[in-house]
Design a protein around this motif. Structure first.
Motif, PDB file in Angstrom:
ATOM      1  N   LEU A  50     -10.954  -8.578 -11.849  1.00 48.31           N
ATOM      2  CA  LEU A  50      -9.969  -7.674 -12.438  1.00 48.31           C
ATOM      3  C   LEU A  50      -8.604  -8.113 -11.946  1.00 48.31           C
ATOM      4  N   ASN A  51      -7.719  -8.423 -12.859  1.00 50.80           N
ATOM      5  CA  ASN A  51      -6.367  -8.799 -12.483  1.00 50.80           C
ATOM      6  C   ASN A  51      -5.520  -7.531 -12.463  1.00 50.80           C
ATOM      7  N   PRO A  52      -5.142  -7.050 -11.276  1.00 45.28           N
ATOM      8  CA  PRO A  52      -4.382  -5.806 -11.197  1.00 45.28           C
ATOM      9  C   PRO A  52      -2.961  -5.922 -11.741  1.00 45.28           C
ATOM     10  N   MET A  53      -2.508  -7.138 -12.064  1.00 42.34           N
ATOM     11  CA  MET A  53      -1.176  -7.300 -12.647  1.00 42.34           C
ATOM     12  C   MET A  53      -1.205  -7.196 -14.167  1.00 42.34           C
ATOM     13  N   TYR A  83     -12.497  14.127  -5.567  1.00 38.36           N
ATOM     14  CA  TYR A  83     -12.040  12.824  -5.097  1.00 38.36           C
ATOM     15  C   TYR A  83     -12.925  11.714  -5.659  1.00 38.36           C
ATOM     16  N   PHE A  84     -12.365  10.501  -5.674  1.00 39.24           N
ATOM     17  CA  PHE A  84     -13.110   9.282  -5.929  1.00 39.24           C
ATOM     18  C   PHE A  84     -12.887   8.382  -4.731  1.00 39.24           C
ATOM     19  N   PHE A  85     -13.914   7.679  -4.324  1.00 36.57           N
ATOM     20  CA  PHE A  85     -13.786   6.698  -3.248  1.00 36.57           C
ATOM     21  C   PHE A  85     -14.373   5.385  -3.733  1.00 36.57           C
ATOM     22  N   GLN A  86     -13.583   4.346  -3.696  1.00 35.10           N
ATOM     23  CA  GLN A  86     -14.014   3.006  -4.092  1.00 35.10           C
ATOM     24  C   GLN A  86     -14.322   2.225  -2.832  1.00 35.10           C
ATOM     25  N   ASP A  87     -15.583   1.980  -2.576  1.00 33.72           N
ATOM     26  CA  ASP A  87     -15.974   1.229  -1.392  1.00 33.72           C
ATOM     27  C   ASP A  87     -15.774  -0.264  -1.642  1.00 33.72           C
ATOM     28  N   GLU A  88     -15.108  -0.908  -0.719  1.00 32.36           N
ATOM     29  CA  GLU A  88     -14.869  -2.342  -0.757  1.00 32.36           C
ATOM     30  C   GLU A  88     -14.256  -2.808  -2.069  1.00 32.36           C
ATOM     31  N   LEU A  89     -13.122  -2.212  -2.417  1.00 32.61           N
ATOM     32  CA  LEU A  89     -12.384  -2.620  -3.607  1.00 32.61           C
ATOM     33  C   LEU A  89     -12.043  -4.106  -3.500  1.00 32.61           C
ATOM     34  N   PHE A  91     -10.707  -7.362  -6.130  1.00 30.54           N
ATOM     35  CA  PHE A  91     -10.329  -7.825  -7.462  1.00 30.54           C
ATOM     36  C   PHE A  91     -10.950  -9.176  -7.778  1.00 30.54           C
ATOM     37  N   GLY A  92     -11.118  -9.999  -6.756  1.00 31.77           N
ATOM     38  CA  GLY A  92     -11.755 -11.292  -6.939  1.00 31.77           C
ATOM     39  C   GLY A  92     -10.887 -12.374  -7.541  1.00 31.77           C
ATOM     40  N   VAL A  93      -9.592 -12.131  -7.674  1.00 25.73           N
ATOM     41  CA  VAL A  93      -8.734 -13.117  -8.334  1.00 25.73           C
ATOM     42  C   VAL A  93      -8.005 -14.038  -7.368  1.00 25.73           C
ATOM     43  N   SER A 169     -11.960  -6.683   2.858  1.00 23.50           N
ATOM     44  CA  SER A 169     -11.706  -7.517   4.036  1.00 23.50           C
ATOM     45  C   SER A 169     -11.514  -6.697   5.305  1.00 23.50           C
ATOM     46  N   ARG A 170     -11.617  -5.400   5.191  1.00 21.27           N
ATOM     47  CA  ARG A 170     -11.394  -4.496   6.330  1.00 21.27           C
ATOM     48  C   ARG A 170      -9.999  -4.671   6.925  1.00 21.27           C
ATOM     49  N   GLY A 171      -9.036  -4.992   6.059  1.00 20.85           N
ATOM     50  CA  GLY A 171      -7.652  -5.109   6.496  1.00 20.85           C
ATOM     51  C   GLY A 171      -7.291  -6.447   7.097  1.00 20.85           C
ATOM     52  N   ARG A 172      -8.218  -7.397   7.134  1.00 23.06           N
ATOM     53  CA  ARG A 172      -7.923  -8.711   7.724  1.00 23.06           C
ATOM     54  C   ARG A 172      -7.265  -9.670   6.740  1.00 23.06           C
ATOM     55  N   ASN A 173      -7.131  -9.262   5.482  1.00 18.08           N
ATOM     56  CA  ASN A 173      -6.508 -10.124   4.478  1.00 18.08           C
ATOM     57  C   ASN A 173      -5.425  -9.326   3.758  1.00 18.08           C
ATOM     58  N   PRO A 174      -4.206  -9.296   4.306  1.00 18.83           N
ATOM     59  CA  PRO A 174      -3.145  -8.505   3.690  1.00 18.83           C
ATOM     60  C   PRO A 174      -2.836  -8.903   2.265  1.00 18.83           C
ATOM     61  N   ALA A 175      -3.118 -10.132   1.860  1.00 20.88           N
ATOM     62  CA  ALA A 175      -2.836 -10.579   0.493  1.00 20.88           C
ATOM     63  C   ALA A 175      -3.868 -10.066  -0.500  1.00 20.88           C
ATOM     64  N   GLU A 176      -4.913  -9.407  -0.013  1.00 21.16           N
ATOM     65  CA  GLU A 176      -5.993  -8.947  -0.880  1.00 21.16           C
ATOM     66  C   GLU A 176      -5.481  -8.084  -2.032  1.00 21.16           C
ATOM     67  N   PHE A 177      -4.516  -7.232  -1.765  1.00 16.00           N
ATOM     68  CA  PHE A 177      -3.950  -6.376  -2.804  1.00 16.00           C
ATOM     69  C   PHE A 177      -2.460  -6.648  -2.958  1.00 16.00           C
ATOM     70  N   GLY A 178      -2.021  -7.798  -2.574  1.00 25.25           N
ATOM     71  CA  GLY A 178      -0.618  -8.159  -2.646  1.00 25.25           C
ATOM     72  C   GLY A 178       0.049  -7.970  -1.297  1.00 25.25           C
ATOM     73  N   ASP A 179       0.010  -6.770  -0.772  1.00 27.30           N
ATOM     74  CA  ASP A 179       0.610  -6.453   0.520  1.00 27.30           C
ATOM     75  C   ASP A 179       0.264  -5.009   0.830  1.00 27.30           C
ATOM     76  N   TYR A 180      -0.380  -4.737   1.943  1.00 25.93           N
ATOM     77  CA  TYR A 180      -0.774  -3.367   2.255  1.00 25.93           C
ATOM     78  C   TYR A 180       0.406  -2.425   2.392  1.00 25.93           C
ATOM     79  N   MET A 181       1.547  -2.921   2.817  1.00 21.29           N
ATOM     80  CA  MET A 181       2.696  -2.043   2.999  1.00 21.29           C
ATOM     81  C   MET A 181       3.243  -1.632   1.648  1.00 21.29           C
TER      82      MET A 181
END
Length: 181
Positions: A50-53, A83-89, A91-93, A169-181
Motif C-alpha cells: 500500500l503506497n500511503p502517498m 476503536y480500531f487497532f492495526q497490529d504491525e502496520l 506498507f511494504g513499499v 519495526s517496533r520503532g527501530r525504523n523511523p523511515a517506515e512511515f516517513g518519520d514518526y515525528m
C-alpha cells in the motif's frame, strides 16, 4: 533518463532530460566536453503493498476496511465499536516511495524540480545532497499524512473512535512511515 555533468565527486544540479532521445532502448545523445553520467531511474509497483502517498490511500482503506466493520458493529460505531487497532502496520513499499504526482507535489512545495537532483537520493552528489534528501523526506511525510493518516484519523475522530497502530519495526525504523515525528 537524464544526464548530469560531473565535477569531481559532485554532479551539477540540473540534469539534461534524455527521455525524448530514447529510441529502441538506446539513447541518441552526444555529451559535450567533460565527464557525464547517464542515469535511468524508474518506479515500479510492488505487489501486495500500500503506497500511503497515493491520493486515495486513506479513503480506500476506510471504504474497504473500516467502514464495512463499522456498518456491522452492534449499537453503532462509538457505542459498539469505539476503536480500531492495526497490529504491525506495514506498507511494504520501502523508504524510497514514489507516486504519480510526487514530482509535481515536490515542485509546488519546495520550489525546485526533484528530477533535476534525483541522484542525491542514491549517492552523495556534493553539498546539495543533504538538502535534497531532507526535502524529499519532508514531502514524503506530508503526503503520507495528508493522504493516508489524516483521512483515517478524521474518519475515526468524527465517530468518537480511536485508531492506533503498532509499527512492524517496533520503532527501530523511523523511515517506515516517513518519520514518526
Amino acid at each position: 533518463v537524464r544526464a548530469w555533468r560531473r565535477e569531481g565527486r559532485a554532479l551539477l544540479p540540473e540534469g539534461i532530460d534524455l527521455l525524448p532521445r530514447v529510441r529502441d532502448g538506446a539513447v541518441a545523445w552526444e555529451p559535450t566536453a567533460g565527464t557525464w553520467q547517464v542515469w535511468v531511474i524508474g518506479a515500479r509497483r510492488k505487489s501486495r503493498t500500500l503506497n500511503p502517498m497515493h491520493p486515495e490511500a486513506g479513503t480506500r482503506v476506510i471504504e474497504r476496511f473500516f467502514q464495512p466493520c463499522a456498518d456491522r458493529a452492534p449499537g453503532g460505531t462509538a457505542e459498539g465499536l469505539n476503536y480500531f487497532f492495526q497490529d504491525e502496520l506495514q506498507f511494504g513499499v520501502g523508504s524510497r516511495m514514489w507516486c504519480a504526482d510526487f514530482a509535481e507535489q515536490f515542485r509546488r512545495r519546495k520550489g525546485y524540480d526533484i528530477l533535476d537532483r534525483l541522484p542525491a537520493l542514491f549517492e552523495d552528489i556534493g553539498p546539495v545532497t543533504v538538502k535534497v534528501r531532507l526535502d524529499y523526506a519532508d514531502v514524503k511525510v506530508r503526503l503520507c499524512e495528508e493522504r493516508y493518516f489524516r483521512p483515517i484519523f478524521d474518519w475515526h475522530w468524527s465517530r468518537g473512535m480511536i485508531y492506533g497502530c503498532d509499527p512492524g519495526s517496533r520503532g527501530r525504523n523511523p523511515a517506515e512511515f516517513g518519520d514518526y515525528m
